[in-house]
Design a protein around this motif. Structure first.
Motif, PDB file in Angstrom:
ATOM      1  N   CYS A 208       0.820  -1.219   0.000  1.00 44.86           N
ATOM      2  CA  CYS A 208       0.000   0.000   0.000  1.00 44.86           C
ATOM      3  C   CYS A 208       0.844   1.255   0.000  1.00 44.86           C
ATOM      4  CB  CYS A 208      -0.897   0.046   1.233  1.00 44.86           C
ATOM      5  SG  CYS A 208      -2.107  -1.270   1.275  1.00 44.86           S
ATOM      6  N   LEU A 209       2.115   1.107   0.320  1.00 40.90           N
ATOM      7  CA  LEU A 209       2.965   2.296   0.452  1.00 40.90           C
ATOM      8  C   LEU A 209       3.380   2.831  -0.907  1.00 40.90           C
ATOM      9  CD1 LEU A 209       5.322   1.149   3.350  1.00 40.90           C
ATOM     10  CD2 LEU A 209       3.331   2.663   3.474  1.00 40.90           C
ATOM     11  N   GLU A 210       3.584   4.126  -0.954  1.00 41.67           N
ATOM     12  CA  GLU A 210       4.208   4.746  -2.119  1.00 41.67           C
ATOM     13  C   GLU A 210       5.661   4.280  -2.168  1.00 41.67           C
ATOM     14  OE1 GLU A 210       2.521   6.772  -4.031  1.00 41.67           O
ATOM     15  OE2 GLU A 210       0.756   7.132  -2.773  1.00 41.67           O
ATOM     16  N   ASP A 211       6.212   4.273  -3.347  1.00 37.91           N
ATOM     17  CA  ASP A 211       7.610   3.867  -3.468  1.00 37.91           C
ATOM     18  C   ASP A 211       8.517   4.713  -2.575  1.00 37.91           C
ATOM     19  OD1 ASP A 211       7.888   1.622  -5.031  1.00 37.91           O
ATOM     20  OD2 ASP A 211       7.509   2.727  -6.877  1.00 37.91           O
ATOM     21  N   ALA A 212       8.184   5.983  -2.499  1.00 40.10           N
ATOM     22  CA  ALA A 212       9.023   6.897  -1.717  1.00 40.10           C
ATOM     23  C   ALA A 212       9.093   6.472  -0.252  1.00 40.10           C
ATOM     24  CB  ALA A 212       8.473   8.316  -1.826  1.00 40.10           C
ATOM     25  N   ASP A 213       7.989   5.916   0.270  1.00 40.14           N
ATOM     26  CA  ASP A 213       7.975   5.466   1.663  1.00 40.14           C
ATOM     27  C   ASP A 213       8.496   4.038   1.776  1.00 40.14           C
ATOM     28  OD1 ASP A 213       6.782   7.882   2.372  1.00 40.14           O
ATOM     29  OD2 ASP A 213       4.782   7.079   1.929  1.00 40.14           O
ATOM     30  N   LEU A 214       8.236   3.271   0.729  1.00 36.30           N
ATOM     31  CA  LEU A 214       8.560   1.852   0.768  1.00 36.30           C
ATOM     32  C   LEU A 214      10.064   1.604   0.796  1.00 36.30           C
ATOM     33  CD1 LEU A 214       7.477  -1.066   0.579  1.00 36.30           C
ATOM     34  CD2 LEU A 214       7.569  -0.849  -1.899  1.00 36.30           C
ATOM     35  N   GLN A 215      10.759   2.256  -0.119  1.00 35.36           N
ATOM     36  CA  GLN A 215      12.199   2.017  -0.269  1.00 35.36           C
ATOM     37  C   GLN A 215      12.965   2.173   1.040  1.00 35.36           C
ATOM     38  OE1 GLN A 215      13.749   0.812  -2.787  1.00 35.36           O
ATOM     39  NE2 GLN A 215      12.431   1.106  -4.561  1.00 35.36           N
ATOM     40  N   PRO A 216      12.868   3.310   1.693  1.00 29.89           N
ATOM     41  CA  PRO A 216      13.641   3.474   2.931  1.00 29.89           C
ATOM     42  C   PRO A 216      13.250   2.446   4.003  1.00 29.89           C
ATOM     43  CG  PRO A 216      12.057   5.261   2.649  1.00 29.89           C
ATOM     44  CD  PRO A 216      12.091   4.510   1.380  1.00 29.89           C
ATOM     45  N   LEU A 217      11.952   2.141   4.046  1.00 28.00           N
ATOM     46  CA  LEU A 217      11.492   1.186   5.057  1.00 28.00           C
ATOM     47  C   LEU A 217      12.125  -0.186   4.820  1.00 28.00           C
ATOM     48  CD1 LEU A 217       7.806   0.961   6.264  1.00 28.00           C
ATOM     49  CD2 LEU A 217       9.351  -0.982   6.318  1.00 28.00           C
ATOM     50  N   ILE A 218      12.081  -0.606   3.575  1.00 28.77           N
ATOM     51  CA  ILE A 218      12.618  -1.928   3.257  1.00 28.77           C
ATOM     52  C   ILE A 218      14.117  -1.997   3.511  1.00 28.77           C
ATOM     53  CG2 ILE A 218      13.190  -3.426   1.296  1.00 28.77           C
ATOM     54  CD1 ILE A 218      10.463  -3.322   0.358  1.00 28.77           C
ATOM     55  N   SER A 219      14.795  -0.886   3.228  1.00 26.97           N
ATOM     56  CA  SER A 219      16.247  -0.909   3.394  1.00 26.97           C
ATOM     57  C   SER A 219      16.642  -1.031   4.865  1.00 26.97           C
ATOM     58  CB  SER A 219      16.859   0.351   2.788  1.00 26.97           C
ATOM     59  OG  SER A 219      16.435   1.484   3.521  1.00 26.97           O
ATOM     60  N   GLN A 220      15.691  -0.715   5.760  1.00 31.33           N
ATOM     61  CA  GLN A 220      16.001  -0.825   7.195  1.00 31.33           C
ATOM     62  C   GLN A 220      15.769  -2.220   7.747  1.00 31.33           C
ATOM     63  OE1 GLN A 220      13.713   2.119   9.285  1.00 31.33           O
ATOM     64  NE2 GLN A 220      14.646   3.815   8.153  1.00 31.33           N
ATOM     65  N   ILE A 221      15.033  -3.026   6.970  1.00 29.32           N
ATOM     66  CA  ILE A 221      14.679  -4.353   7.479  1.00 29.32           C
ATOM     67  C   ILE A 221      15.918  -5.223   7.671  1.00 29.32           C
ATOM     68  CG2 ILE A 221      13.502  -6.517   6.890  1.00 29.32           C
ATOM     69  CD1 ILE A 221      11.381  -4.915   5.472  1.00 29.32           C
ATOM     70  N   GLU A 222      15.920  -5.949   8.789  1.00 32.02           N
ATOM     71  CA  GLU A 222      16.941  -6.976   8.959  1.00 32.02           C
ATOM     72  C   GLU A 222      16.284  -8.311   8.634  1.00 32.02           C
ATOM     73  OE1 GLU A 222      18.970  -6.966  12.670  1.00 32.02           O
ATOM     74  OE2 GLU A 222      18.736  -4.781  12.881  1.00 32.02           O
ATOM     75  N   PHE A 223      16.642  -8.839   7.489  1.00 28.28           N
ATOM     76  CA  PHE A 223      15.997 -10.071   7.047  1.00 28.28           C
ATOM     77  C   PHE A 223      16.480 -11.261   7.863  1.00 28.28           C
ATOM     78  CE2 PHE A 223      15.466  -7.212   3.538  1.00 28.28           C
ATOM     79  CZ  PHE A 223      14.211  -7.524   3.062  1.00 28.28           C
TER      80      PHE A 223
END
Lengths: 268, 268
Positions: free
Chosen positions: A154-169
């Motif tokens: 549901c997120l815009e790319d602008a919000d999605l990218q930074p969020l995903i980059s913070q994830i520790e998989f």
DNA sequence: AAACCACGTTCCAAATAATGGAACAAGAGG
DNA sequence: CCTCTTGTTCCATTATTTGGAACGTGGTTT
């Protein structure tokens, strides 16, 4: 003592914050904690820790056996029961969950976003499963659950990218997405389809179809999913459920928008 | 400021106590509370209340809408989920509850004593009821519930009398015991029979049979009950269930005594 | 036994965080 | 325009928390 602790990040919650951090320690542990266990985890001076524990126990947030074992307190259940019973989104989702449950005969979940996790707020069990209740109240990561990935989509790319980059998989199972790239591809597919899969990505042998409940202003309210053991249902079956799930999510969103519209007026 | 507050009774929990009292206010209320509502209930100075709320919200114990409505926080669910999952007595009761449930086909409850209330820790629903889950985590008085009265029946007279005399009897239904005398007579009967009834004393139209789970040292561990709507079951049916319920309670007590015996040894 | 160690508890001067009154915004009505 | 209600911010005062150290207690080793 420490002028600026590293991860204070903006807000400090004073004494309460320390108490809750301690409570978290007691709750996170697998088994009853002893005084010394907590001493090591929290690295606080003996005196302080002792008093904090006394306070938590006196308030019923932590239970202590006479032998000195500390466990999460029963009073927490009372608080949570209220939080659960009064949650408006959950209430409005309930009938649609029931409908979905009747339709599929499988386990139906409802979850919302808290911080950066999915918290399961309700669950209707598959007809006679041996499985426990619970899951309700538990939190799970965004990147490996159906509802979580639906939320991401549901997120815009602008919000999605930074969020995903913070994830520790972390690989819960062999199928868990291991990096941002795989996750992004999945999110892309979810956007196209309008619903998400979880193919044994979080719990081995468990898969689900999920859809996001999206408000009129395009914000994520929560998610619904139908869950089943992988040995019993294949991907085709999940696809069969996708439309019912999406429809339920749409119906919930509609109810939400209707209910949340009139503010102060409908308070009474 | 106040040198000795009236009901401090022994222990003070400092800042944490005030925060939890406030949380309790937010939770007890039927509907979302606004700043002013809480100001009235807690009669604290504006400044203090404002900061305490900020802390509670920052910690996730209270959720606040942008409009200024305060509701119990979702983080409470996470804590409670741990408290529930890790409760050892509940875990050991689980299989016996399942058995009782299979036997009767009706709703089975399990509850323990906290402070001077019964807290329901688990519930197996009657096959297809329309009823919600919950009840789990909720507290109910001792004097008008099956499990509560079963708990009372375990006490020595020396402990029972003062406890009963402190009760404030509230009539939830026309059948609720209204005074100490009626309650004592009932407790007497429960001691003789070995199990307790709740004949629509707490919730109209709901009745149950309950038995106390009593440890080898004669202390009350918890209680089990079988609950059903009054329109469907009469007293005779309840009596039929009494033995199964008593037997389940005995089995739980046996498991408890077995499991709790070896202390430090069985920790690993 | 004596000495040692791990675990918890208690004390108290110093540091810190909470307190609460008052002043300050911002609407909503009259 | 004034006034009442609601919520937020400030800051000197005050109370609470802090944390080091001393004190018990029971178990283990020498």
């Amino acid at each position: 003592m420490a002028p600026d602790d590293e991860k204070d990040a903006g807000q400090t919650t004073g004494t309460l914050g320390k108490a809750i951090a301690l409570l978290e320690s007691v709750c996170q542990a697998e088994r009853p904690q002893r005084f010394t266990d907590l001493l090591k985890q929290t690295d606080q001076p003996r005196g302080s820790l002792h008093r904090q524990l006394r306070h938590l126990v006196a308030e019923g947030l932590v239970d202590a056996t006479p032998e000195g074992d500390y466990t999460p307190g029963l009073r927490l259940l009372g608080f949570a029961a209220k939080a659960w019973a009064r949650n408006s989104v959950r209430k409005l989702a309930e009938p649609h969950m029931a409908h979905l449950h009747a339709l599929t005969g499988e386990t139906v979940h409802f979850g919302v976003l808290r911080q950066k996790e999915i918290v399961y707020l309700d669950k209707l069990e598959s007809r006679q499963t041996v499985r426990m209740h619970s899951q309700v109240g538990n939190a799970a990561p965004l990147y490996c659950t159906g509802i979580g990935k639906a939320a991401l989509s549901c997120l815009e790319d602008a919000d999605l990218q930074p969020l995903i980059s913070q994830i520790e998989f972390r690989s819960f199972t062999p199928s868990t997405h291991g990096d941002a790239q795989a996750l992004l591809a999945d999110v892309e597919a979810i956007r196209d389809r309008g619903y998400a899969f979880d193919l044994e990505e979080h719990q081995p042998g468990i898969c689900c179809v999920a859809a996001a409940i999206v408000s009129a202003d395009r914000s994520f309210i929560g998610g619904v999913s139908v869950t089943a053991p992988a040995f019993r249902v294949g991907r085709e079956k999940l696809v069969d459920w996708a439309d019912p799930v999406r429809f339920a999510a749409l119906a919930m969103a509609a109810d939400f928008d209707r209910g949340m519209g009139p503010r102060r007026k409908s308070d009474l």
